[in-house]
Design an enzyme around this catalytic site. Structure first.
Site, PDB file in Angstrom:
ATOM      1  CB  ALA A   1       4.099  -0.232 -25.255  1.00 59.21           C
TER       2      ALA A   1
ATOM      3  N   GLY B   1       7.677  -6.671 -25.152  1.00 61.39           N
ATOM      4  CA  GLY B   1       8.489  -7.869 -25.377  1.00 61.39           C
ATOM      5  C   GLY B   1       9.577  -8.049 -24.326  1.00 61.39           C
ATOM      6  CE  LYS B   2      14.167  -4.954 -26.580  1.00 59.17           C
ATOM      7  NZ  LYS B   2      12.995  -4.410 -27.342  1.00 59.17           N
TER       8      LYS B   2
ATOM      9  CG  ASP C   1      13.841  -1.269 -26.142  1.00 60.63           C
ATOM     10  OD1 ASP C   1      14.781  -0.978 -26.900  1.00 60.63           O
ATOM     11  OD2 ASP C   1      12.935  -2.072 -26.464  1.00 60.63           O
TER      12      ASP C   1
ATOM     13  CB  CYS D   1      16.450  -1.447 -32.597  1.00 65.23           C
ATOM     14  SG  CYS D   1      15.076  -0.342 -32.944  1.00 65.23           S
TER      15      CYS D   1
HETATM   16  C1  LIG Z   1      11.585   0.766 -28.950  1.00 62.59           C
HETATM   17  S1  LIG Z   1       9.975   0.962 -28.395  1.00 62.59           S
HETATM   18  C2  LIG Z   1       9.951  -0.078 -26.968  1.00 62.59           C
HETATM   19  C3  LIG Z   1       9.814  -1.566 -27.260  1.00 62.59           C
HETATM   20  C4  LIG Z   1       9.579  -2.375 -26.002  1.00 62.59           C
HETATM   21  N1  LIG Z   1      10.596  -2.159 -25.004  1.00 62.59           N
HETATM   22  C5  LIG Z   1       9.492  -3.873 -26.286  1.00 62.59           C
HETATM   23  O1  LIG Z   1      10.443  -4.603 -26.023  1.00 62.59           O
HETATM   24  O2  LIG Z   1       8.441  -4.319 -26.751  1.00 62.59           O
HETATM   25  C6  LIG Z   1      10.022   2.541 -27.680  1.00 62.59           C
HETATM   26  C7  LIG Z   1       8.776   2.915 -26.914  1.00 62.59           C
HETATM   27  O3  LIG Z   1       9.034   4.148 -26.222  1.00 62.59           O
HETATM   28  C8  LIG Z   1       7.793   4.782 -26.040  1.00 62.59           C
HETATM   29  N2  LIG Z   1       8.043   6.173 -25.632  1.00 62.59           N
HETATM   30  C9  LIG Z   1       8.396   7.232 -26.368  1.00 62.59           C
HETATM   31  N3  LIG Z   1       8.536   8.326 -25.611  1.00 62.59           N
HETATM   32  C10 LIG Z   1       8.268   7.955 -24.334  1.00 62.59           C
HETATM   33  C11 LIG Z   1       8.222   8.639 -23.092  1.00 62.59           C
HETATM   34  N4  LIG Z   1       8.493   9.940 -23.012  1.00 62.59           N
HETATM   35  N5  LIG Z   1       7.900   7.938 -21.984  1.00 62.59           N
HETATM   36  C12 LIG Z   1       7.601   6.612 -22.060  1.00 62.59           C
HETATM   37  N6  LIG Z   1       7.616   5.927 -23.211  1.00 62.59           N
HETATM   38  C13 LIG Z   1       7.956   6.577 -24.334  1.00 62.59           C
HETATM   39  C14 LIG Z   1       7.118   4.598 -27.400  1.00 62.59           C
HETATM   40  O4  LIG Z   1       5.724   4.773 -27.279  1.00 62.59           O
HETATM   41  C15 LIG Z   1       7.529   3.156 -27.744  1.00 62.59           C
HETATM   42  O5  LIG Z   1       6.522   2.268 -27.350  1.00 62.59           O
END
Ligand SMILES: C[S@@+](CC[C@H](N)C(=O)[O-])C[C@H]1O[C@@H](n2cnc3c(N)ncnc32)[C@H](O)[C@@H]1O
Length: 428
Positions: free
Chosen positions: A250, A253-254, A316, A369
């Site tokens: 979430a 985007g990717k 990501d 990032c």
């Molecule tokens: C950098 S963002 C991802 C952006 C996304 N890939 C995009 O391109 O839009 C990192 C995401 O990791 C999620 N996250 C954090 N811990 C997590 C976990 N244990 N399992 C799954 N998702 C997790 C966060 O809620 C956040 O949405």
């Protein structure tokens, strides 16, 4: 909405972020929908961003100009002055608009007795240039030290690039419209732009715009996504109908880009944050993409429907976001040294759990990032040392410089966000 009201709203958002530890994204998403006119929304966002990038300099100026500058206890007054300075100094708005509307905002907020002070300070800023500040003025010392230690030859450029407003990159949804045709739509709408030479779906706008001004946005022809994030999909060579997990997906985007590029892929996009998963689903619906989604903790394979394993997994990872300070300047206010260790722990757990869900011969793409080696190359090197069946597969120079354990793009290089990519393959 009057000009004074928009300045008032901008000052309230800035006050919450600067003085009350609130997140910029959250404050903007609650304040902006209250403004019906997109031009007002753009002004509030631009003024708050500029004031956050430059608040160190503005604080210096007030200390030089006043015997007792307003302190954190009068945070709203201080924020209103910064919003005024940002309009003059960074945004170069016409003086009457910047000064009059900001002074009127002081009156509107019940501070008629301070309107004269705001007026005098802003008029002084019109007459004399603001004092310069060191390039790392906005960075907490511990983080600036880490950047200097990691990138001794590039630190200055990193600090400078992180203080610049970022360009706006678009990703054209090739399932809906070819990029060249979309570029024609932009030209017809009078929107100046450049097609990226080496990012196949990317268009860079000369001037950022609200998404509502983009042709075909509602119809899903286009999304806003930095070129570094768009680069990620080029690291995946997938067999037909590959089963792919986006483990931290979430707001999507990717995952959306992957689905636009590879319509045959069977992708599962999960995230631990339910609210963000809902936003991701709305995004996929706008783009016309049928991607399976779920709320799940990717550090716990039992919570992920992974029967038979995945051919590829994208992590990501949540990270310090030190590569995107230019987009989220409040990172520098809120980040604490302890956060980095906690993030590294989470990144390691994500890598370990994902490896167990990856098929032999499969590919794991680890991205952040961040520009801190401890979240990037060091995680990858340690992971390879722990797993005899893991091998790093090199990427090319389009992914930035080779660190020996993945590729690093530094912020501002080729107009891009800072980003890290490493591709690991599991032996068959
Ligand atoms: C950098 S963002 C991802 C952006 C996304 N890939 C995009 O391109 O839009 C990192 C995401 O990791 C999620 N996250 C954090 N811990 C997590 C976990 N244990 N399992 C799954 N998702 C997790 C966060 O809620 C956040 O949405």
């Amino acid at each position: 909405m009057s000009g004074a009201n928009t300045r008032m709203i901008a000052a309230n958002v800035l006050d919450a972020v600067l003085h009350r530890g609130r997140s910029l994204k959250a404050e903007l998403s609650s304040a902006l929908p209250r403004l019906p006119d997109p031009r007002d929304r753009a002004l509030v966002e631009a003024a708050v961003m500029a004031a956050l990038r430059e608040h160190g300099r503005y604080a210096d100026a007030l200390s030089q100009w006043m015997s007792r500058p307003p302190g954190a206890r009068d945070g709203l007054l201080r924020s209103l002055i910064y919003i005024g300075l940002a309009q003059i100094d960074a945004m170069k708005l016409p003086p009457h608009a910047a000064v009059d509307a900001t002074v009127e905002a002081a009156r509107l907020s019940g501070r008629a007795h301070q309107a004269g002070l705001v007026n005098a300070l802003l008029r002084r800023a019109l007459r004399e240039p603001l004092p310069p500040a060191p390039v790392d003025a906005a960075w907490p010392e511990w983080l600036a030290d880490r950047i200097r230690a990691a990138w001794p030859d590039d630190a200055e450029a990193i600090f400078k690039a992180s203080a610049e407003p970022p360009p706006m990159w678009l990703r054209v949804n090739r399932r809906k419209i070819p990029r060249a045709l979309y570029a024609e739509r932009l030209a017809e709408a009078g929107i100046a732009h450049h097609l990226s030479d080496d990012l196949a779906d990317a268009i860079r706008l000369d001037t950022p715009l609200p998404v509502t001004a983009l042709p075909g946005f509602e119809e899903g022809q286009v999304s806003v996504q930095d070129g570094s994030a768009q680069r990620l999909v080029d690291a995946l060579e997938l067999p037909r109908e590959a089963k792919v997990l986006d483990a931290c997906a979430a707001p999507g985007g990717k995952a959306a880009h992957l689905a636009e590029r590879h319509p045959d892929v069977r992708q599962l996009a999960i995230d631990v944050d339910e609210r963000r998963v809902r936003r991701m689903q709305e995004g996929f619906a706008r783009l016309g993409l049928d991607i399976a989604t779920g709320v799940a903790d990717a550090t716990s394979p039992a919570s992920v429907p992974a029967e038979g394993g995945f051919d590829a997994i994208v992590i990501d990872a949540p990270c310090s976001a030190t590569g995107i300070v230019r987009r989220q300047p409040d990172i520098l206010l809120h980040r604490r040294a302890d956060d980095i260790d906690a993030l590294i722990g989470l990144q390691i757990r994500l890598l370990e759990a994902s490896w167990s869900m990856l098929k032999p011969g499969g590919t794991l793409l680890y991205a952040t990032c961040s520009i801190l080696p401890e979240e990037n190359g060091r995680n990858v090197a340690d992971f390879i040392a722990r797993h005899a069946d893991a091998a790093l597969q090199p990427l090319d120079a389009r992914f930035g410089r080779d660190t020996g354990h993945g590729h690093q793009r530094l912020p501002g290089e080729n107009g891009l966000d800072g980003f890290f990519y490493a591709r690991l393959v599991k032996s068959a």
